[in-house]
Scaffold this motif. Structure first.
Motif, PDB file in Angstrom:
ATOM      1  N   THR A 183       0.847  -1.190   0.000  1.00 48.32           N
ATOM      2  CA  THR A 183       0.000   0.000   0.000  1.00 48.32           C
ATOM      3  C   THR A 183       0.881   1.238   0.000  1.00 48.32           C
ATOM      4  O   THR A 183       1.951   1.258   0.625  1.00 48.32           O
ATOM      5  CB  THR A 183      -0.926   0.037   1.222  1.00 48.32           C
ATOM      6  N   VAL A 184       0.449   2.264  -0.696  1.00 46.61           N
ATOM      7  CA  VAL A 184       1.151   3.547  -0.726  1.00 46.61           C
ATOM      8  C   VAL A 184       0.154   4.609  -0.286  1.00 46.61           C
ATOM      9  O   VAL A 184      -0.941   4.728  -0.862  1.00 46.61           O
ATOM     10  CB  VAL A 184       1.688   3.865  -2.136  1.00 46.61           C
ATOM     11  N   GLY A 185       0.498   5.388   0.718  1.00 44.31           N
ATOM     12  CA  GLY A 185      -0.424   6.366   1.270  1.00 44.31           C
ATOM     13  C   GLY A 185      -0.574   7.627   0.449  1.00 44.31           C
ATOM     14  O   GLY A 185      -1.375   8.493   0.789  1.00 44.31           O
ATOM     15  N   ASP A 186       0.198   7.759  -0.628  1.00 40.00           N
ATOM     16  CA  ASP A 186       0.159   8.957  -1.467  1.00 40.00           C
ATOM     17  C   ASP A 186      -0.961   8.814  -2.505  1.00 40.00           C
ATOM     18  O   ASP A 186      -0.949   7.882  -3.313  1.00 40.00           O
ATOM     19  CB  ASP A 186       1.504   9.102  -2.163  1.00 40.00           C
ATOM     20  N   PRO A 187      -1.952   9.731  -2.531  1.00 39.31           N
ATOM     21  CA  PRO A 187      -3.063   9.613  -3.483  1.00 39.31           C
ATOM     22  C   PRO A 187      -2.717  10.062  -4.900  1.00 39.31           C
ATOM     23  O   PRO A 187      -3.578  10.028  -5.787  1.00 39.31           O
ATOM     24  CB  PRO A 187      -4.131  10.519  -2.867  1.00 39.31           C
ATOM     25  N   ASN A 188      -1.481  10.465  -5.151  1.00 38.66           N
ATOM     26  CA  ASN A 188      -1.079  10.958  -6.466  1.00 38.66           C
ATOM     27  C   ASN A 188      -1.425   9.949  -7.561  1.00 38.66           C
ATOM     28  O   ASN A 188      -1.238   8.742  -7.380  1.00 38.66           O
ATOM     29  CB  ASN A 188       0.423  11.219  -6.464  1.00 38.66           C
ATOM     30  N   PRO A 189      -1.926  10.392  -8.721  1.00 44.10           N
ATOM     31  CA  PRO A 189      -2.246   9.477  -9.824  1.00 44.10           C
ATOM     32  C   PRO A 189      -1.061   8.645 -10.310  1.00 44.10           C
ATOM     33  O   PRO A 189      -1.261   7.661 -11.024  1.00 44.10           O
ATOM     34  CB  PRO A 189      -2.752  10.425 -10.929  1.00 44.10           C
TER      35      PRO A 189
ATOM     36  N   TRP B 246       0.487   6.755  -8.470  1.00 41.78           N
ATOM     37  CA  TRP B 246       0.337   5.496  -7.754  1.00 41.78           C
ATOM     38  C   TRP B 246      -1.023   4.839  -7.980  1.00 41.78           C
ATOM     39  O   TRP B 246      -1.135   3.607  -7.903  1.00 41.78           O
ATOM     40  CB  TRP B 246       0.538   5.718  -6.251  1.00 41.78           C
ATOM     41  N   TYR B 247      -2.049   5.628  -8.198  1.00 41.68           N
ATOM     42  CA  TYR B 247      -3.409   5.072  -8.291  1.00 41.68           C
ATOM     43  C   TYR B 247      -4.207   5.725  -9.414  1.00 41.68           C
ATOM     44  O   TYR B 247      -3.960   6.881  -9.774  1.00 41.68           O
ATOM     45  CB  TYR B 247      -4.175   5.291  -6.970  1.00 41.68           C
ATOM     46  N   THR B 248      -5.173   4.988  -9.931  1.00 42.56           N
ATOM     47  CA  THR B 248      -6.091   5.479 -10.960  1.00 42.56           C
ATOM     48  C   THR B 248      -7.518   5.475 -10.413  1.00 42.56           C
ATOM     49  O   THR B 248      -7.958   4.455  -9.871  1.00 42.56           O
ATOM     50  CB  THR B 248      -6.018   4.576 -12.208  1.00 42.56           C
ATOM     51  N   PRO B 249      -8.248   6.578 -10.536  1.00 41.83           N
ATOM     52  CA  PRO B 249      -7.822   7.890 -11.058  1.00 41.83           C
ATOM     53  C   PRO B 249      -6.957   8.657 -10.072  1.00 41.83           C
ATOM     54  O   PRO B 249      -6.173   9.523 -10.454  1.00 41.83           O
ATOM     55  CB  PRO B 249      -9.148   8.597 -11.320  1.00 41.83           C
TER      56      PRO B 249
ATOM     57  N   GLY C 123     -11.458   2.217  -3.239  1.00 48.00           N
ATOM     58  CA  GLY C 123     -11.923   1.804  -4.553  1.00 48.00           C
ATOM     59  C   GLY C 123     -10.986   2.133  -5.694  1.00 48.00           C
ATOM     60  O   GLY C 123     -11.236   1.739  -6.841  1.00 48.00           O
ATOM     61  N   ALA C 124      -9.882   2.832  -5.409  1.00 48.76           N
ATOM     62  CA  ALA C 124      -8.924   3.186  -6.463  1.00 48.76           C
ATOM     63  C   ALA C 124      -8.207   1.931  -6.972  1.00 48.76           C
ATOM     64  O   ALA C 124      -8.079   0.933  -6.273  1.00 48.76           O
ATOM     65  CB  ALA C 124      -7.908   4.195  -5.928  1.00 48.76           C
TER      66      ALA C 124
ATOM     67  N   ASP D 170      -0.088  -2.044  -6.384  1.00 48.41           N
ATOM     68  CA  ASP D 170      -0.353  -1.435  -5.087  1.00 48.41           C
ATOM     69  C   ASP D 170      -1.863  -1.358  -4.856  1.00 48.41           C
ATOM     70  O   ASP D 170      -2.659  -1.273  -5.790  1.00 48.41           O
ATOM     71  CB  ASP D 170       0.297  -0.047  -4.972  1.00 48.41           C
ATOM     72  N   VAL D 171      -2.233  -1.402  -3.574  1.00 51.99           N
ATOM     73  CA  VAL D 171      -3.638  -1.449  -3.160  1.00 51.99           C
ATOM     74  C   VAL D 171      -3.869  -0.341  -2.135  1.00 51.99           C
ATOM     75  O   VAL D 171      -3.047  -0.143  -1.229  1.00 51.99           O
ATOM     76  CB  VAL D 171      -3.973  -2.824  -2.537  1.00 51.99           C
TER      77      VAL D 171
END
Length: 223
Positions: A76-82, A84-87, A92-93, A185-186
């Motif tokens: 898991t990565v706590g950074d919400p930057n795109p 790392w995750y979509t969107p 739910g990302a 990553d989740v």
């Protein structure tokens, strides 16, 4: 004459004993290290992005010494930057990177060089989803980490494990043993459906802890 024979015998036994070593999974008192390799998703080409040292908790590796257990979970990565995750990061990302989390013990100065190193232990449970995979490894790196020889096996079920690797007799090399978990990553609130791997641990004896080794190291004569 008797004392001379005793000294000679001790020397011969010491020489022959250093051909093999057995190491096991130490608890949190062992000198565990973390390294993360990050790549693009296969749908984005799968190219390597970067690799760097990470703290053990950042690998989503959790020690429970009271219950003699190590748990490996999807990263898991706590950074919400795109990046790392979509969107973007949040419940739910979708993970936007493949994480290769390496949790390991490293020895240097020839401590495990020139021996048949056996890494053994017990997988208590394996509930990882098919999207993620964990492995057990021993790696013998060149002095500059540019290449390695290794033995790696996948974790597929609960039960005992034992893997071995004949390491190169060079005190400048680095021998590592440990675990690797690979997958996207989740987001931290969404990890439960992805499962985990639980591994049995043992405390590291003081002498082995000083060397940064796992729970036990037994030197044995090769037959």
């Amino acid at each position: 004459m008797r004392s001379f024979c005793a000294v000679l015998l001790a020397g011969l036994l010491s020489s022959s004993a250093a051909h093999a070593a057995v190491v096991s999974v130490g608890d949190s008192s062992t000198t565990w290290l973390g390294f993360m390799n990050v790549s693009e998703l296969p749908s984005n080409g799968g190219g390597f992005v970067f690799g760097s040292s990470w703290g053990v908790p950042d690998l989503t590796a959790t020690f429970d010494d009271a219950n003699h257990k190590l748990t490996l979970s999807p990263n898991t990565v706590g950074d919400p930057n795109p990046f790392w995750y979509t969107p973007a990061g949040g419940p739910g990302a979708t993970g936007n990177k493949i994480m290769e989390a390496n949790l390991y013990v490293e020895t240097n100065g020839g401590v495990l060089g020139g021996q048949t190193v056996t890494f053994q232990g017990t997988i208590l449970a394996d509930t990882l989803a098919s999207s993620h995979h964990s492995f057990i490894f021993i790696k013998d790196f060149a002095p500059d980490y540019s290449s390695s020889v290794s033995m790696t096996i996948p974790i597929t079920a609960a039960g005992a494990f034992s893997i071995s690797l004949a390491t190169i007799n060079d005190p400048a090399r680095h021998v590592q043993y440990g675990f690797q978990t690979i997958g996207a990553d989740v987001w931290i609130t969404d990890t439960a459906p992805f499962g985990n791997v639980m591994i049995g641990t043992v405390p590291a004896p003081a002498s082995m802890a000083l060397l940064g080794l796992g729970g036990t190291m037994l030197l044995r004569r090769r037959r």
